[in-house]
Design an enzyme around this catalytic site. Structure first.
Site, PDB file in Angstrom:
ATOM      1  N   HIS A  40       0.839  -1.204   0.000  1.00  0.00           N
ATOM      2  CA  HIS A  40       0.000   0.000   0.000  1.00  0.00           C
ATOM      3  C   HIS A  40       0.868   1.246   0.000  1.00  0.00           C
ATOM      4  CE1 HIS A  40       1.174  -0.221   4.211  1.00  0.00           C
ATOM      5  NE2 HIS A  40       0.904   1.074   4.272  1.00  0.00           N
ATOM      6  N   HIS A 124       5.347   6.338  -1.601  1.00  0.00           N
ATOM      7  CA  HIS A 124       6.151   5.173  -1.977  1.00  0.00           C
ATOM      8  C   HIS A 124       5.425   3.899  -1.559  1.00  0.00           C
ATOM      9  CE1 HIS A 124       7.044   5.792   2.269  1.00  0.00           C
ATOM     10  NE2 HIS A 124       7.340   4.499   2.320  1.00  0.00           N
TER      11      HIS A 124
END
Length: 182
Positions: A40, A124
């Site tokens: 995620h 990220h």
């Protein structure tokens, strides 16, 4: 007052990660890989939140995100935190101007609940928490080779309020609220 450990983010998956894992494993780098279902990116980590506030937070998020376009995200390059000299986390980079608009709306939704605006936002995907690094030079060379590698480009239309239960085996994520962007 019961609390839940929460964050706001998007569960996703990007093609090409299996090949990264094969190379990293072949370099003798060990650590804890993020499970496929847990990959995620995070818009905002909230920490422990009183359970009674969760419906209001979800409602405010829905309101602030209404009409917001889903960001087109370019998953590009590999990197490490905090530095190449002392890598602890391996990540896939993300490029998307629209992602910052979603982040701004998320932050605005959280202001009434006492969460201040965040200055730093480095989107990220965490892949690996590095414990042991054997071949530092080969690892650096691989990162250098992969810094412009395009994994995938896709729309990320979901923003989720996610509970994170920490266990000895790793976190267990439960989506409490899913908001679809336009």
């Amino acid at each position: 007052m019961p609390k839940k450990r929460l964050f706001i983010g998007t569960l996703t998956f990007v093609s090409g990660l299996e090949a990264v894992r094969e190379v990293i494993d072949s370099l003798g780098i060990t650590g804890k890989w993020v499970e496929r279902e847990n990959i995620h990116f995070t818009y905002r980590f909230l920490g422990d939140v009183d359970e009674e506030k969760i419906p209001s937070i979800a409602s405010m998020l829905k309101g602030k995100l209404r009409g917001v376009r889903a960001p087109l995200v370019e998953y590009k390059g590999l990197g490490v935190f905090p530095s190449l000299r002392s890598p602890r986390v391996l990540w896939v980079g993300m490029n998307s101007e629209a992602l910052y608009e979603v982040k701004r709306k998320v932050d605005m939704a959280l202001l009434p609940f006492g969460f201040p605006l965040e200055e730093r936002f480095t989107p990220h995907l965490t892949l690996l928490r590095i414990k042991k690094l054997r071949h530092q030079t080969k690892f650096k060379n691989y990162l250098f080779k992969m810094r412009e590698h395009l994994f995938e480009r896709k729309l990320e239309a979901k923003v989720c309020l996610i509970e994170s239960k920490l266990t000895p085996q790793g976190p267990i994520y439960s989506v409490l609220e899913e908001i679809l962007l336009d």
